[in-house]
Design a protein around this motif. Structure first.
Motif, PDB file in Angstrom:
ATOM      1  N   LEU A   9       0.835  -1.196   0.000  1.00 34.89           N
ATOM      2  CA  LEU A   9       0.000   0.000   0.000  1.00 34.89           C
ATOM      3  C   LEU A   9       0.873   1.251   0.000  1.00 34.89           C
ATOM      4  CD1 LEU A   9      -1.012  -2.005   2.675  1.00 34.89           C
ATOM      5  CD2 LEU A   9      -3.098  -0.779   2.098  1.00 34.89           C
ATOM      6  N   ASP A  10       0.428   2.279  -0.723  1.00 34.66           N
ATOM      7  CA  ASP A  10       1.157   3.544  -0.697  1.00 34.66           C
ATOM      8  C   ASP A  10       0.262   4.697  -1.128  1.00 34.66           C
ATOM      9  OD1 ASP A  10       3.316   5.233  -0.300  1.00 34.66           O
ATOM     10  OD2 ASP A  10       4.032   5.035  -2.349  1.00 34.66           O
ATOM     11  N   ILE A  12      -1.721   6.720   0.558  1.00 29.65           N
ATOM     12  CA  ILE A  12      -3.071   6.840   1.118  1.00 29.65           C
ATOM     13  C   ILE A  12      -3.030   7.951   2.169  1.00 29.65           C
ATOM     14  CG2 ILE A  12      -5.030   5.547   2.076  1.00 29.65           C
ATOM     15  CD1 ILE A  12      -3.632   2.984   1.212  1.00 29.65           C
ATOM     16  N   ASP A  13      -2.465   9.070   1.787  1.00 34.17           N
ATOM     17  CA  ASP A  13      -2.385  10.198   2.704  1.00 34.17           C
ATOM     18  C   ASP A  13      -2.271  11.484   1.902  1.00 34.17           C
ATOM     19  OD1 ASP A  13       1.087   9.489   3.631  1.00 34.17           O
ATOM     20  OD2 ASP A  13       0.226  10.156   1.751  1.00 34.17           O
ATOM     21  N   THR A  20      -0.945   6.459   5.330  1.00 36.87           N
ATOM     22  CA  THR A  20      -0.854   5.084   4.829  1.00 36.87           C
ATOM     23  C   THR A  20      -0.669   4.095   5.975  1.00 36.87           C
ATOM     24  OG1 THR A  20       0.092   5.871   2.741  1.00 36.87           O
ATOM     25  CG2 THR A  20       0.397   3.542   3.275  1.00 36.87           C
ATOM     26  N   SER A  24      -3.195   1.158   7.168  1.00 34.91           N
ATOM     27  CA  SER A  24      -2.690  -0.209   7.302  1.00 34.91           C
ATOM     28  C   SER A  24      -3.073  -0.815   8.642  1.00 34.91           C
ATOM     29  CB  SER A  24      -1.165  -0.220   7.152  1.00 34.91           C
ATOM     30  OG  SER A  24      -0.770   0.275   5.893  1.00 34.91           O
ATOM     31  N   PRO A  96      -3.576   6.888  -4.500  1.00 34.62           N
ATOM     32  CA  PRO A  96      -3.387   5.602  -3.825  1.00 34.62           C
ATOM     33  C   PRO A  96      -3.154   4.431  -4.772  1.00 34.62           C
ATOM     34  CG  PRO A  96      -5.261   6.789  -2.923  1.00 34.62           C
ATOM     35  CD  PRO A  96      -4.857   7.511  -4.165  1.00 34.62           C
ATOM     36  N   GLY A 145       0.720   5.617  -6.535  1.00 33.88           N
ATOM     37  CA  GLY A 145       0.943   4.807  -5.349  1.00 33.88           C
ATOM     38  C   GLY A 145       1.285   3.357  -5.658  1.00 33.88           C
TER      39      GLY A 145
END
Length: 350
Positions: A9-10, A12-13, A20, A24, A96, A145
């Motif tokens: 995951l990346d 997400i901020d 992120t 998570s 994301p 992401g």
């Protein structure tokens, strides 16, 4: 039948909130309730810090677990359930990416992740790789992401690593002051000694475990063992309560982005690298307090810069003289109308 799964995951901020690692932690809670078997601590992989479009810290996350094959294949559906209420679609730099790999990551994935620690990886490359190998993924915005998501999966942290305990606050309180008590941080720092690092600035007293933005992170403590960072966290007082916490295994503090020694003629914009050469000009200070000097090797020469915030380091740089042999730890700043290709120096050996 149980199968090994790696969820990356990346991005997400954004500067206005979200995180992120926090997202998570929500996933870890959900997957734990569903009974997955964890293969490792959540991995927090810090990628090339010189990438211009990075998010805070440029860190991506990989969750590694075993689960029933049918459950594992549908993990992205769980992500889709949580996504809509979490991601900030209105911010143009939030893009994301989530990637699911079943089975052991391939050598291609590992090589891609290794390069992402120190260079810029093209989005087109990762999209092609995912498509050609039929790898399930989710992307939003421009999907950048995906680069970090794949890179986190590929970096299994088999060499040097540390641990980071991240405490999170209630998402409804992100506009309010965290109120981390400086005295408790100083006392923790004294008691833990070299078991933790980057807690506070010894000269200014500035707290380093507390971020400044409107995100869910309350504070983060880094150290060499998971038991140490957990114990250190128990000593921290804050005005806002800890709503949840998670320990990550990470490459934070390992200088993983500085493993490549490059000659000057091999340098390209946004690379992170070590460069060996000799000082060819006396350092000079320019407006703003930055110190500029030049180094050369057999392949060429390049201008170098030590910036004002580096404090004592900048003063050491000013003492360099032509002929000094140095190894610079730096990021490559692209050329502009004001300057040529430049090394932004973050560390140095003489």
């Amino acid at each position: 039948m149980a199968i090994e799964a790696h969820l990356g995951l990346d991005d997400i901020d954004s500067p206005r909130g979200g995180c992120t690692t926090h997202f998570s932690s929500l996933l870890v809670e959900r997957l734990s309730q569903d009974g997955v078997k964890w293969l490792d601590y959540p991995n927090l992989v810090r990628l090339n810090p010189n990438v211009p479009y990075r998010t805070r810290g440029n860190g991506a996350v990989a969750l590694r677990f075993k689960a029933d094959k049918e459950y594992a294949k549908n993990v992205l559906e769980i992500v889709r359930e949580i996504f809509p209420s979490y991601i900030e679609r209105g911010y143009r730099n939030t893009n994301p990416g989530v990637v699911l790999i079943l089975g052991d990551p391939t050598e291609e994935i590992r090589e891609f992740g290794a390069k992402a620690l120190w260079r810029v990886q093209p989005l087109g490359h990762v999209r092609t790789m995912l498509t050609e190998n039929d790898i399930p993924h989710i992307a939003s915005g421009n999907g950048r992401g995906l680069i970090g998501a794949v890179s986190a999966i590929g970096n299994t942290l088999e060499d040097d690593y540390t641990y980071e305990y991240i405490a999170y606050r209630n998402a409804e309180l992100t506009d309010e002051d965290r109120g981390v008590d400086p005295g408790s941080v100083a006392e923790m720092n004294r008691e833990m000694g070299d078991k933790t690092f980057a807690n506070l600035d010894e000269k200014t007293g500035q707290i380093l475990i507390q971020p400044n933005g409107p995100d869910p992170v309350l504070y983060g403590i880094r150290g060499n063992e998971p038991e140490d960072v957990k114990h250190a966290a128990s000593m921290i007082d804050s005005a806002q309560p800890v709503e949840r916490w998670m320990i990550f295994r990470t490459n934070q503090g390992t200088d993983a982005h500085l493993t490549n020694l490059l000659s000057i003629n091999k340098l390209r914009p946004y690379l992170s690298a070590r460069v060996r050469g000799k000082v060819s000009e006396n350092p000079r200070m320019i407006v703003g307090g930055h110190v500029i000097f030049e180094v050369e090797d057999e392949s060429g020469s390049i201008e170098c810069a030590a910036y004002e915030p580096t404090g004592d380091f900048r003063e050491i740089v000013q003492k360099l003289i032509p002929g000094d042999s140095v190894e610079l730890h730096a990021g490559v700043r692209p050329a502009s109308r004001q300057h040529e290709l430049t090394l932004n120096v973050e560390g140095m050996k003489i």
